[in-house]
Design an enzyme around this catalytic site. Structure first.
Site, short mmCIF file in Angstrom:
data_model
loop_
_atom_site.label_atom_id
_atom_site.label_comp_id
_atom_site.label_asym_id
_atom_site.label_seq_id
_atom_site.Cartn_x
_atom_site.Cartn_y
_atom_site.Cartn_z
CD GLU C 159 -2.96 -1.05 2.35
OE1 GLU C 159 -2.69 -0.34 3.32
OE2 GLU C 159 -4.00 -1.74 2.28
CD GLU C 311 -4.02 -5.89 2.71
OE1 GLU C 311 -4.79 -5.14 3.34
OE2 GLU C 311 -2.79 -5.77 2.70
CE LYS C 360 -4.92 -5.19 21.70
NZ LYS C 360 -4.22 -3.93 21.44
#
Lengths: 661, 661, 661
Positions: C159, C311, C360
């Site tokens: 990216e 992605e 996370k």
């Protein structure tokens, strides 16, 4: 606590009276005003003033010089008039010369820019130079006034709240980390630096978490908050140790800001002889009284008993967008509310409203309107009332059967920028849960999740995102021991290093609450609600598969979560996967409390009436502007009026009764 | 003003014509376009162009080099075509090489960051190097064109509006402070540095009030604003003195931004031969015409007579979020409105819309659409109308019986970050009061609170938070002398050092207005109103105890202030403790004006119609899009149409009449 | 493309299967978890993982050291389990030691501040040191794994999206400018530096356009964006050339962000063997599927055929304010939608949700809930479906008769801060036009304005503010050749240097569309609409004088533009001077498409149903939660169910059918 010192406490200051007074900054005024001040103080029953908070430049006008003469005169003047002095170390705001001669004392922001003087609190907690100068002035101050009869309490610094991202702080951060982790491997593991290629090969490579291109490492941020709290605590402890050496009999405090994010206040409170707090609810906030009650409850819990309201405003503050004055009666009511909830000191920032400087629109006990002004007139009335009830009130304890758990480390970790919802803000969640209890007149303490909870019938966990293994064991043990536990969502998610627990929530807690699988978190948008059986949830919802042993559930209705459990009970453990709207949360917690054997202070009170017991005294507050009638059993004497009331009290606008059976 | 110079003025430029034209930046275009330009200028009646405003890099492409040839040709070309030149010193935007070779010429922001070139106005007002280069190019420009017959007016720099917090500015600030205060004791006293331990022990310790940890010292901020205005004025005066030395007969101006916070425009105007202003109301603003009228009135008052509209837009600007064009007729109407209110010059930024650069979407008199575009066609019509009325209009005066007071120092002090309400914004308050007068066709001047006010029947004080003792004496004397004074809240609060007056408001003013005790200020939230007898108040309210001598009051109704006075009159002095909603303020001021013997220009006008007299001419404006009929007495000639109108005029959409009895 | 290399492509990776898998970061997990991973991958049909994206600190723990052992084991493990590896150069996130030892590798922001490590992407694209270290690790990585049988595709960096305003970037910017303009005269002319005195006398005086006092030079900003895209492309190409040298048979990609402003993706795509993109629509966005379709169409057009979804998220992301999970079925549907629109790879960030680090709370294919969690269970089902249809789908092409034009340079120029309306945002406008086509099931490609358009029946220009002469010729030629062209406003305004075209819009385009004079732009306020015959316009309107030859118009109704043309048609060229509300734009474009001979994939589909053909396969999607019936002709086999459907298909909530005739 300095080793070997038998700690003095608030009782040594109050000696049967409620402390009444405030910050006094006479150096802003000509000496003729001091005479006027003591006259007005006397008339208002002021028995305590705090001096020296921002006097460094006056006490040390040039490096190493000392000018104590003016303060000598003031200490004597106060003593003459029977007013005790809370003496502050002046270290919150260094003189301009310190930054000019020692730029290393200046802190740097997350953006790397140096903060300079011209405001206040422009000191680096990590600066050796700052600490040296702070110690020196503290030493001389303590030496000079150790034996002065006016001295009653030491006030260290003021509202510790600063950050520093500069080089000296970076070095200190590294030292702190070495002590915590010992090895780089341990640090790399705790921080999860395998993510995004952040592995450190030397301690020197570690920086404070300043502004970055994108999300910062959350454990690094967490540790930096821990470090910052610890550094400030070091600053505090260094000054405390100096004054305690000179005056072992005089207690020491530093004033907290209420529910302030920057200090682990549990840890700090343990280092104080007296726990004190500053409190500034917005007079326009319809829940201002509840916010006050929460801070009272939290501070009382930190103090394990009576505490000190160090600062409040007699009228408006000057740091909101629009700063409202206190309507007639509100200052009195909120002051007595603090007393009801354990305060033995009702003090203000500040005695006389400043004519100059950044806070000249912040009110004082004597406002710009002076002696004739409504503000001073109300202060005077309050002073006489506090004097009247003091002997009956001080040192009495507030008892609670409920503990609300709160932990700063959990707050810090849960607030990371990369979380699922920025709508979830811990203080809001805490307030929502506390409100539900407060509106039911269920008196609550606060506690740390690792505290002994066995004395409570009900433990409430609004949200503890991070829980140590010790804390989890504590909660499990509490329930095993017969306690009732109710928890909100986002509890038990992360371990001490902010590592997500396998399964997304600690397995023992999932078992406790009856959660088989926590599939997904479903945060709600701002203002969005989710329908449940009988109420609406806000802020959050969850896709949970319940375990077989669940005793009782309230289910989601409609939408993607239709039929899934919103509330689960398994034995004495309750779990709420959403935040019910206020009335529903109040009803639910009331029911849980009743089941746990906890009763409100009084039943059947009208809305807006608060009841709280301190010792044997029953305090009643009408937070509305319309008169209310309150029924109760038996005959009491109202200590404020001296009248006897039987079975019923009538409270007018902002009315208060202090009833003795 | 340079000593001994008999000042030339705007009349020396206009010589019986209304100036019509605008900024002309021919260096952006090939020379063949210049020929097209003069043809279109001729057709549109353009008689004045402003050149050189942003030509420094062109005039001095490398340090010390000069390239005047292109400007020579243009000056000659303009002269050939009978167009006067307003010649600018090019010092608002230094060439890139200046910053590159002399970084000390670059200013630094409150955050300490250096501003670099690439935009414009990247110069430090305090930089000796900048000033030296600016003087040199000014000297050479003045020397070269002193005798040129096209030269009519000097235009110094452009929209002075910069700040600097850098080191050279800090040194200059200290010099300025030494001159103002002489001793550090005086400064410490004026700034109230006893608060927050800010006492200075050396001049060197004083900084510009850059970004700080918390609230800055308000008097330091106030003095820095005074200093900044003075530094910019020094820059202006230095260049003015150079050109005046070369051409004592040519007047000098610099263009203000309207109601701009950065310059004490009263003081600046006194240093100009011609007062000029730039004016860009939003065409979509329903009160755009009133904003224009306010700026016209203010500028005319600063000029003590005819003034110059230096810049306006023929169509859209490009610096708002959404930039709307001017609908058909609006440019003409607003231009004639400026003339009605005293302008003898109607000029634009800019002649030809740029094809490149940061303002290529800012309109020009010749838009991208060119000669056929509506914009140019309307400009052409306006040019011929201005030519037709010029001889009858120029040098005539607008007379007013009302003065509205305004002072920059009061604005600066009252805007401090630590005030009670950020909802209170002085420009808004000024606009609200001016609007009430403007909608009633009550013509007003502006004045400084220390000006001689004896010529006015009514003096209006929307808000003067800071008032010097001299100003207070002036106001008291004015009322004693028979004048009527009406004041809004937050007036007379602070002295010259921004020290709050005892009692929260100057005692003499409290006595004048009949205020015994000003207990508390009650600012209102955004959008909140407070009920009074007969109207609603906005923004603010006050808890006042009236003095016995009060002649008349309007009281608050309901709420905490129920029954207390909202408006007080004591003799000829009125005090408004809230801002009435527009209609109520208009009604109240209309009544006060009538009592003071002030009449509107015309009675009974339809809503949206503005009437103003300049000399014997009556200007009428229809600000609506629907036709209106206007009645008046007698027969007039409409100078725009040449027609005779008797007793009644009909104005179409955005219509204008200029009636001569 | 490296000269002489016959480019491999996506087909070399897929070999008849749809790639299924995601980013895999096993260095975050103990090796025992790897075994669990391959088991779960196997069960889910994962056939591709991306490794090494953020492994630099692990691969090179200290400068020059190499630690490949762990990666060797993983490559072998993947190979053992039949999983191909997309191997990333780890250069997006340098190790902490790089910034520490080489501060010159750190970028600086527009505000001049240096970005440091602690997040990711803290590298300067212009730093020679960074490039040297990046090349070295790339070289060693390529050398080591060139022959590894698991290696299928190179993934360069990640990216690319950074800026740098520092000194080394400034020097590179100057070099880039010298190459573009050769002479300072040419640069001064292109940038229009005559405006605001910005003329450069030396190359050294030119700066990146950092924060400035006021508006920046728009062409300088435009060139800096061009430069930045080119610098990043240099970084990419350098690494690509290294890996291609080692493995000429292995294709190379870098993953785009969708419709990202920082890269001229047309130019970049030409340098890739495989075009891949990351795509994260908000699951709550009611137009999320359309956003997906737009990105699919754009990426497919850049790839000229099958492309790779590198992605996406199986559940929530963690960088929005509130991050919603994907409801049951949505991940499957959006994945199959990508396949329908040309994707031959359906991959995720990331395989296993991280327990630590900044992401996370970003979901993984295996969420915190693990194997039993709904997320993984749905992934597993999808994997089996992709395996089932793979052979029928891969390498098939999507055909479109409509091209939507888009150009990054035009976007950059049109977004300048000094434009007429900040409400006009190109991505919004693109989405609005694409939505109108998508909702009509009119399949569209994207194209660059200089591409060969002759294969399309209809060309749609939502907005091309900047058009080169070549592009204009291309459009004119396209219409002359029989094509139908429809354009929105703000097209053809500026030339390649962002110089406004005479007349405010290119004269040839004005002639094409029938615009005689474009008098003024009339941007609309936020939420404002303008009435036209039969619909309302949004965002913008224009004051246009139509030319005689106009065939058809829709007029404005009421307001200032009453009666003027809102939509003009001249032959096959259409011009819309406003943005019709969604339904109206859909209706209008549907009519224009029909006239041009373009038919929807299917007629008469219920709202919320998408139909698209890939090769001979017909994909149907129900984007709603209610069951729908879809009618069509003939008998097909649904590849997902294996069932035969005749004339009608029924699709449940988020249902999908893949029909083969």
């Amino acid at each position: 606590m300095t080793a070997g010192r038998k700690p003095p406490g608030l009782r040594d200051v109050t000696r049967g009276r409620i402390l009444f007074g405030g910050d006094y900054n006479p150096e802003q005024w000509p000496e003729e005003t001091w005479q006027e001040d003591v006259r007005l103080m006397g008339a208002a029953g002021v028995n305590s003033v705090t001096m020296g908070v921002f006097s460094w430049a006056r006490l040390e006008p040039r490096p190493g010089e000392r000018d104590f003469g003016w303060l000598d005169r003031l200490m004597d003047l106060m003593h003459e008039h029977g007013i005790g002095v809370v003496l502050a170390t002046p270290t919150a705001s260094p003189p301009p010369w310190l930054g000019r001669l020692h730029p290393d004392t200046l802190p740097r922001g997350a953006d790397g820019r140096t903060e300079r003087w011209g405001g206040r609190q422009h000191f680096s907690h990590s600066s050796a130079t700052y600490r040296r100068y702070a110690a020196a002035i503290t030493e001389d101050l303590a030496a000079r006034y150790a034996g002065h009869p006016a001295l009653t309490l030491w006030h260290i610094n003021n509202e510790y709240c600063t950050f520093d991202y500069g080089d000296e702080a970076a070095a200190a951060f590294r030292r702190w980390l070495r002590e915590r982790y010992r090895t780089l491997d341990a640090l790399n593991s705790a921080w999860g630096t395998a993510f995004w290629s952040q592995g450190y090969d030397t301690w020197d490579g570690i920086l404070p978490p300043g502004d970055a291109h994108y999300l910062k490492n959350p454990t690094q941020v967490l540790d930096f908050r821990r470090f910052t709290s610890d550094m400030l605590l070091e600053c505090y402890a260094a000054e405390r140790d100096i004054v305690a050496r000179h005056t072992p009999h005089i207690p020491v405090t530093t004033n907290f800001m209420p529910l302030w994010t920057g200090q682990d206040a549990w840890r700090w409170a343990a280092e104080e002889d007296v726990v004190s707090v500053d409190l500034y609810p917005d007079p326009r906030d319809p829940l201002g009284a509840q916010h006050g009650a929460l801070v009272h409850d939290l501070t009382r819990s930190q103090a394990h008993g009576p505490w000190m309201l160090m600062e409040q405003a007699a009228g408006p503050v000057n740091w909101r967008g629009v700063n409202h004055p206190k309507p007639r009666g509100l200052n009195r009511q909120w002051s007595l509310q603090a007393v009801a909830r354990g305060a033995d000191a009702v003090c203000y920032f500040q005695w006389r409203q400043s004519r100059q400087g950044a806070e000249k629109f912040h009110s004082g006990m004597v406002s710009h309107a002076g002696e004739e002004g409504r503000t001073y007139q109300e202060v005077k009335r309050l002073g006489s009332e506090l004097a009247a009830i003091g002997a009956e009130v001080t040192e009495r304890h507030v008892r609670a059967d409920i503990a609300v758990l709160h932990d700063w480390h959990s707050w810090w970790a849960g607030a990371h920028e990369g979380r699922l919802s920025t709508e979830v803000d811990l203080p809001d969640v805490l307030h929502a849960w506390h409100r539900a209890l407060w509106e039911s007149n269920l008196t609550t303490d606060f506690a740390h999740p690792e505290h002994d909870l066995s004395g409570y019938r009900l433990v409430v966990v609004p949200q503890l995102y991070l829980l140590t293994d010790t804390a989890i064991d504590n909660l499990l043990g509490y329930v095993r021991g017969g306690g009732t536990l109710v928890s909100g969502f986002l509890t038990g998610i992360a371990d001490e290093d902010d590592r997500i627990r396998p399964g997304g929530m600690d397995a023992r807690l999932r078992e406790l609450f009856g959660i088989r699988v926590l599939h997904e978190w479903w945060p709600l948008d701002a203002g969005e609600t989710v329908a449940c059986e009988g109420f609406c949830g806000t802020l959050w919802s969850e896709e949970i598969e319940a375990a077989p042993g669940v005793t009782e559930t309230v289910r989601y209705r409609g939408g993607e979560l239709d039929g899934l459990p919103a509330v689960l009970r398994t034995g004495r453990a309750w779990y709420l996967s959403t935040l019910p709207e206020p009335e529903a949360l109040r009803e639910l917690l009331g029911r849980i409390a009743a089941d746990a054997g906890v009763r409100p202070v009084l039943d059947g009170l009208p809305a807006g009436v608060e009841a709280v017991r301190r010792g044997e005294l029953l305090f009643l507050f009408n937070h509305g502007r319309e008169e209310v009638k309150i029924s109760f059993m038996g005959t009491h004497r109202d200590l404020l009026t001296g009248m006897t009331v039987t079975d019923e009290a009538v409270l007018g606008r902002y009315g208060v009764a202090v009833l003795k059976p």
